[in-house]
Write a protein that holds these residues in place. Structure first.
Motif, PDB file in Angstrom:
ATOM      1  N   VAL A 158       4.618  10.387  -6.748  1.00  0.00           N
ATOM      2  CA  VAL A 158       5.637  10.692  -7.673  1.00  0.00           C
ATOM      3  C   VAL A 158       5.026  10.981  -9.125  1.00  0.00           C
ATOM      4  O   VAL A 158       5.336  11.865  -9.877  1.00  0.00           O
ATOM      5  CB  VAL A 158       6.843   9.576  -7.987  1.00  0.00           C
ATOM      6  N   THR A 159       3.835  10.352  -9.428  1.00  0.00           N
ATOM      7  CA  THR A 159       3.037  10.476 -10.757  1.00  0.00           C
ATOM      8  C   THR A 159       2.453  11.960 -10.737  1.00  0.00           C
ATOM      9  O   THR A 159       2.565  12.560 -11.773  1.00  0.00           O
ATOM     10  CB  THR A 159       1.782   9.341 -10.702  1.00  0.00           C
ATOM     11  N   GLN A 160       1.995  12.328  -9.545  1.00  0.00           N
ATOM     12  CA  GLN A 160       1.437  13.667  -9.633  1.00  0.00           C
ATOM     13  C   GLN A 160       2.707  14.956  -9.780  1.00  0.00           C
ATOM     14  O   GLN A 160       2.291  15.818 -10.618  1.00  0.00           O
ATOM     15  CB  GLN A 160       0.822  13.994  -8.211  1.00  0.00           C
ATOM     16  N   LEU A 161       3.780  14.622  -9.238  1.00  0.00           N
ATOM     17  CA  LEU A 161       4.703  15.368  -9.755  1.00  0.00           C
ATOM     18  C   LEU A 161       5.257  15.219 -11.143  1.00  0.00           C
ATOM     19  O   LEU A 161       5.611  16.204 -11.866  1.00  0.00           O
ATOM     20  CB  LEU A 161       5.936  15.097  -8.928  1.00  0.00           C
ATOM     21  N   ALA A 162       5.222  14.105 -11.730  1.00  0.00           N
ATOM     22  CA  ALA A 162       5.555  14.052 -13.036  1.00  0.00           C
ATOM     23  C   ALA A 162       4.534  14.699 -14.018  1.00  0.00           C
ATOM     24  O   ALA A 162       4.841  15.274 -15.153  1.00  0.00           O
ATOM     25  CB  ALA A 162       5.787  12.335 -13.432  1.00  0.00           C
ATOM     26  N   ARG A 175       1.036  -1.215   0.150  1.00  0.00           N
ATOM     27  CA  ARG A 175       0.052   0.179  -0.199  1.00  0.00           C
ATOM     28  C   ARG A 175       0.752   1.174   0.002  1.00  0.00           C
ATOM     29  O   ARG A 175       0.907   2.143  -0.848  1.00  0.00           O
ATOM     30  CB  ARG A 175      -0.891  -0.101   1.096  1.00  0.00           C
ATOM     31  N   ARG A 176       1.899   1.334   0.841  1.00  0.00           N
ATOM     32  CA  ARG A 176       2.751   2.479   0.974  1.00  0.00           C
ATOM     33  C   ARG A 176       3.567   2.694  -0.312  1.00  0.00           C
ATOM     34  O   ARG A 176       3.790   3.759  -0.858  1.00  0.00           O
ATOM     35  CB  ARG A 176       3.651   2.455   2.025  1.00  0.00           C
ATOM     36  N   LYS A 177       3.847   1.492  -1.136  1.00  0.00           N
ATOM     37  CA  LYS A 177       4.554   1.694  -2.375  1.00  0.00           C
ATOM     38  C   LYS A 177       3.771   2.350  -3.359  1.00  0.00           C
ATOM     39  O   LYS A 177       4.238   2.919  -4.099  1.00  0.00           O
ATOM     40  CB  LYS A 177       5.331   0.150  -2.676  1.00  0.00           C
ATOM     41  N   ALA A 178       2.685   1.791  -3.208  1.00  0.00           N
ATOM     42  CA  ALA A 178       1.570   2.468  -4.320  1.00  0.00           C
ATOM     43  C   ALA A 178       1.154   3.717  -4.067  1.00  0.00           C
ATOM     44  O   ALA A 178       1.128   4.318  -5.232  1.00  0.00           O
ATOM     45  CB  ALA A 178       0.359   1.532  -4.399  1.00  0.00           C
ATOM     46  N   ARG A 179       1.017   4.004  -2.908  1.00  0.00           N
ATOM     47  CA  ARG A 179       0.949   5.477  -2.718  1.00  0.00           C
ATOM     48  C   ARG A 179       2.299   6.216  -3.023  1.00  0.00           C
ATOM     49  O   ARG A 179       1.951   7.440  -3.471  1.00  0.00           O
ATOM     50  CB  ARG A 179       0.448   5.741  -1.168  1.00  0.00           C
ATOM     51  N   ALA A 180       3.361   5.942  -2.576  1.00  0.00           N
ATOM     52  CA  ALA A 180       4.403   6.398  -3.146  1.00  0.00           C
ATOM     53  C   ALA A 180       4.500   6.715  -4.544  1.00  0.00           C
ATOM     54  O   ALA A 180       4.786   7.876  -5.203  1.00  0.00           O
ATOM     55  CB  ALA A 180       5.706   5.768  -2.615  1.00  0.00           C
TER      56      ALA A 180
END
Length: 300
Positions: free
Chosen positions: A118-122, A109-114
């Motif tokens: 990062v996707t939003q920053l991209a 879950r934490r990996k998916a949220r991370a």
């Protein structure tokens, strides 16, 4: 005389015995078997003649590595470990085993949220990859965009009125045909196209010629050409008829490729254009594709 023969026979017996033993020994060395030859039988192979295979359903406790190592694993490898720990925990039903399973789930879950962060920053760094740049979520902006697309579609279809026409195939017994025909007539009035109604009960040969089996069927045909395309099989709304006619005419005219069928008016060379950044199909004659570093919206 008899005594001499008996003595000679007694002298010959040891020689014959030695020769017999020698022949037996030679036979053993050459691989032959005598009458009294004995050889121990080979040991019997284990049942089945094959080595025992490990039981794939055997209960095995998965080895969970430290989180620092787990962070370097690929998602498929992590998923496999989670599934193994789930099955193990569901079998032994201990607090420790179940807790380990949920620790792995929490890590995933934490990996998916991370990844989402990062996707939003991209998306902020590369707005050409963000759908919101081409499809605003605000109501007023969406209304403006919709009106702009309708205007572009109307202008294009009106410019093709002398080149294309609509044909609707119907039957007298088809109740849905009486619903679809007024919609086709509205398209005719607003786009300036010619629309024809073909009664298959009166002209069944036309149904065979155009391959029509379902009524109502609405088709775009190109004048003085064999090109045609079905845009509706059954009852369709006016917006759908207009959009499908727009796509069909662009495809028949060569303005788009089949990969761009879902590209609506005003979306050319943008986010929703499948070919905006180059080919996506191995069958595309333009090549195998462009580099990912190419600027957005660039067509070869």
């Amino acid at each position: 005389m008899r005594r001499q023969l008996a003595l000679a026979a007694a002298l010959l017996l040891p020689t014959q015995a030695v020769q017999a033993q020698a022949s037996v020994g030679a036979g053993a060395q050459s691989g032959t078997r005598g009458y009294w030859w004995y050889e121990a039988p080979p040991k019997e192979e284990e049942a089945g003649g094959e080595e025992e295979q490990p039981d794939p359903d055997a209960l095995v406790k998965p080895v969970i590595p430290p989180m620092a190592e787990l962070a370097t694993w690929t998602p498929p490898k992590i998923r496999t470990l989670i599934e193994q720990q789930r099955d193990y925990a569901a079998t032994v039903l201990t607090v420790e085993a179940v807790s380990d399973f949920w620790r792995l789930q929490d890590f995933a879950r934490r990996k998916a949220r991370a990844f989402a962060g990062v996707t939003q920053l991209a998306m902020l760094t590369h707005p050409e990859l963000n759908a919101r740049a081409a499809n605003p979520m605000v109501g007023e902006a969406r209304d403006v965009l919709g009106a702009h697309k309708d205007q572009l579609r109307r202008q294009y279809l009106r410019s093709k009125a002398s080149e294309f026409a609509l044909v609707m195939f119907a039957r007298a017994s088809c109740g849905y045909c009486r619903v679809q025909w007024p919609i086709v007539q509205r398209f005719q009035d607003e786009m300036g196209w010619q629309a024809s109604l073909v009664d298959l009960d009166r002209k069944p040969e036309l149904g065979q010629r155009f391959g029509v089996e379902v009524t109502p069927t609405t088709m775009v045909i190109r004048r003085n050409s064999a090109q045609r395309m079905v845009i509706a099989a059954g009852v369709e709304t006016y917006p759908n008829i207009a959009q499908m006619a727009y796509q069909a005419v662009r495809l028949l005219s060569g303005d788009i490729r089949p990969e761009q069928w879902l590209t609506a008016a005003g979306e050319e060379n943008g986010f929703f254009d499948a070919l905006a950044n180059g080919p996506v199909s191995a069958a595309d004659p333009r090549g195998t594709g462009r580099e990912l570093a190419d600027p957005p919206g660039v067509r070869p």
